[in-house]
Motif scaffolding. Structure first.
Motif, PDB file in Angstrom:
ATOM      1  N   GLY A 116       0.814  -1.197   0.000  1.00  0.00           N
ATOM      2  CA  GLY A 116       0.000   0.000   0.000  1.00  0.00           C
ATOM      3  C   GLY A 116       0.850   1.251   0.000  1.00  0.00           C
ATOM      4  N   LEU A 117       0.182   2.363   0.279  1.00  0.00           N
ATOM      5  CA  LEU A 117       0.835   3.667   0.342  1.00  0.00           C
ATOM      6  C   LEU A 117       1.041   4.039   1.805  1.00  0.00           C
ATOM      7  CD1 LEU A 117       1.749   6.394  -0.908  1.00  0.00           C
ATOM      8  CD2 LEU A 117      -0.665   7.090  -0.827  1.00  0.00           C
ATOM      9  N   VAL A 118       2.252   4.455   2.133  1.00  0.00           N
ATOM     10  CA  VAL A 118       2.574   4.830   3.507  1.00  0.00           C
ATOM     11  C   VAL A 118       3.509   6.030   3.484  1.00  0.00           C
ATOM     12  CG1 VAL A 118       4.525   3.235   3.648  1.00  0.00           C
ATOM     13  CG2 VAL A 118       3.349   3.933   5.745  1.00  0.00           C
ATOM     14  N   GLN A 119       3.429   6.858   4.504  1.00  0.00           N
ATOM     15  CA  GLN A 119       4.313   8.022   4.602  1.00  0.00           C
ATOM     16  C   GLN A 119       5.698   7.599   5.083  1.00  0.00           C
ATOM     17  OE1 GLN A 119       2.374  10.916   7.115  1.00  0.00           O
ATOM     18  NE2 GLN A 119       1.093  11.663   5.437  1.00  0.00           N
ATOM     19  N   PRO A 120       6.704   8.387   4.754  1.00  0.00           N
ATOM     20  CA  PRO A 120       8.057   8.095   5.278  1.00  0.00           C
ATOM     21  C   PRO A 120       8.033   7.997   6.797  1.00  0.00           C
ATOM     22  CG  PRO A 120       8.175   9.746   3.566  1.00  0.00           C
ATOM     23  CD  PRO A 120       6.707   9.518   3.823  1.00  0.00           C
ATOM     24  N   ARG A 136       3.132  -4.329   6.989  1.00  0.00           N
ATOM     25  CA  ARG A 136       3.458  -5.741   7.119  1.00  0.00           C
ATOM     26  C   ARG A 136       2.956  -6.478   5.887  1.00  0.00           C
ATOM     27  NH1 ARG A 136       1.775 -10.476  11.425  1.00  0.00           N
ATOM     28  NH2 ARG A 136      -0.211 -10.338  10.298  1.00  0.00           N
ATOM     29  N   LEU A 137       3.869  -7.111   5.203  1.00  0.00           N
ATOM     30  CA  LEU A 137       3.527  -7.931   4.052  1.00  0.00           C
ATOM     31  C   LEU A 137       3.360  -9.384   4.489  1.00  0.00           C
ATOM     32  CD1 LEU A 137       6.063  -6.578   1.399  1.00  0.00           C
ATOM     33  CD2 LEU A 137       3.817  -5.678   2.036  1.00  0.00           C
ATOM     34  N   SER A 138       2.438 -10.074   3.820  1.00  0.00           N
ATOM     35  CA  SER A 138       2.215 -11.491   4.068  1.00  0.00           C
ATOM     36  C   SER A 138       2.371 -12.273   2.777  1.00  0.00           C
ATOM     37  CB  SER A 138       0.807 -11.730   4.623  1.00  0.00           C
ATOM     38  OG  SER A 138       0.608 -11.042   5.835  1.00  0.00           O
ATOM     39  N   LEU A 193      10.016   3.199   7.226  1.00  0.00           N
ATOM     40  CA  LEU A 193      10.085   3.130   5.759  1.00  0.00           C
ATOM     41  C   LEU A 193      10.587   4.439   5.167  1.00  0.00           C
ATOM     42  CD1 LEU A 193       6.860   1.062   5.176  1.00  0.00           C
ATOM     43  CD2 LEU A 193       9.128   0.470   4.299  1.00  0.00           C
ATOM     44  N   LYS A 194      11.334   4.283   4.069  1.00  0.00           N
ATOM     45  CA  LYS A 194      11.931   5.407   3.362  1.00  0.00           C
ATOM     46  C   LYS A 194      11.415   5.426   1.923  1.00  0.00           C
ATOM     47  CE  LYS A 194      16.247   4.602   5.900  1.00  0.00           C
ATOM     48  NZ  LYS A 194      17.708   4.331   5.758  1.00  0.00           N
ATOM     49  N   SER A 250       5.687   7.579   0.349  1.00  0.00           N
ATOM     50  CA  SER A 250       5.640   8.943  -0.154  1.00  0.00           C
ATOM     51  C   SER A 250       4.802   9.810   0.764  1.00  0.00           C
ATOM     52  CB  SER A 250       5.052   8.956  -1.567  1.00  0.00           C
ATOM     53  OG  SER A 250       4.899  10.285  -2.034  1.00  0.00           O
ATOM     54  N   SER A 251       5.179  11.071   0.849  1.00  0.00           N
ATOM     55  CA  SER A 251       4.379  12.019   1.624  1.00  0.00           C
ATOM     56  C   SER A 251       3.387  12.743   0.716  1.00  0.00           C
ATOM     57  CB  SER A 251       5.296  13.025   2.319  1.00  0.00           C
ATOM     58  OG  SER A 251       6.143  13.658   1.381  1.00  0.00           O
TER      59      SER A 251
END
Length: 114
Positions: free
Chosen positions: A10-14, A19-21, A85-86, A113-114
Motif C-alpha cells: 500500500g501507500l505509507v508516509q516516510p 506488514r507484508l504477508s 520506511l523510506k 511517499s508524503s
C-alpha cells in the motif's frame, strides 16, 4: 508446484510501517528457504530477506534493523514487517520459495511517499 500469494502492500508516509504477508500452498513440504525480493521501477530485482526452515534469518544491508522476516508454520505464511520506511523502499515486493526450483508470487506494491 508451489503457489504464493502476497498481500499487505500500500501507500505509507516516510517513517511509517507496513506488514507484508505471503501465503504458500501446494507442494510446500520441501520448501527451504522462503523470503522476499523487491524491484523498483527501472531497476533489477534485489534480494531483501530470507528465512530458513531452521529459523535463521538474513537481510540486505539496506533494510537491516528496519525490516523483520518471520514465518508461521501453522499457516504456511511468511511475513515481512517493515518499519521506518523510506522513499527508496518504494518497489514491488515479491515473495519467493525454493526447493529444486524457485517459485514467485505475483508481487505487491509498496509506495513510500508524503
Amino acid at each position: 508446484q508451489v503457489h504464493l500469494v502476497e498481500s499487505g502492500g500500500g501507500l505509507v508516509q516516510p517513517g511509517g510501517s507496513l506488514r507484508l504477508s505471503c501465503a504458500a500452498s501446494g507442494s510446500i513440504f520441501s520448501i527451504n528457504p522462503m523470503g522476499w525480493y523487491r524491484q523498483a521501477p527501472g531497476k533489477q530485482r534485489d534480494w531483501v530477506a530470507t528465512t530458513t526452515s531452521g529459523g535463521s534469518t538474513s537481510y540486505a544491508d539496506s533494510v537491516k534493523g528496519r525490516f523483520t522476516i518471520s514465518k508461521d508454520n501453522t499457516k504456511n505464511t511468511v511475513y515481512l514487517q517493515m518499519n521506518s520506511l523510506k522513499p527508496e523502499d518504494t518497489a514491488v515486493y515479491y515473495c519467493f520459495a525454493r526447493d529444486t526450483r524457485t517459485f514467485w508470487g505475483q508481487g505487491t506494491q509498496v509506495t513510500v511517499s508524503s
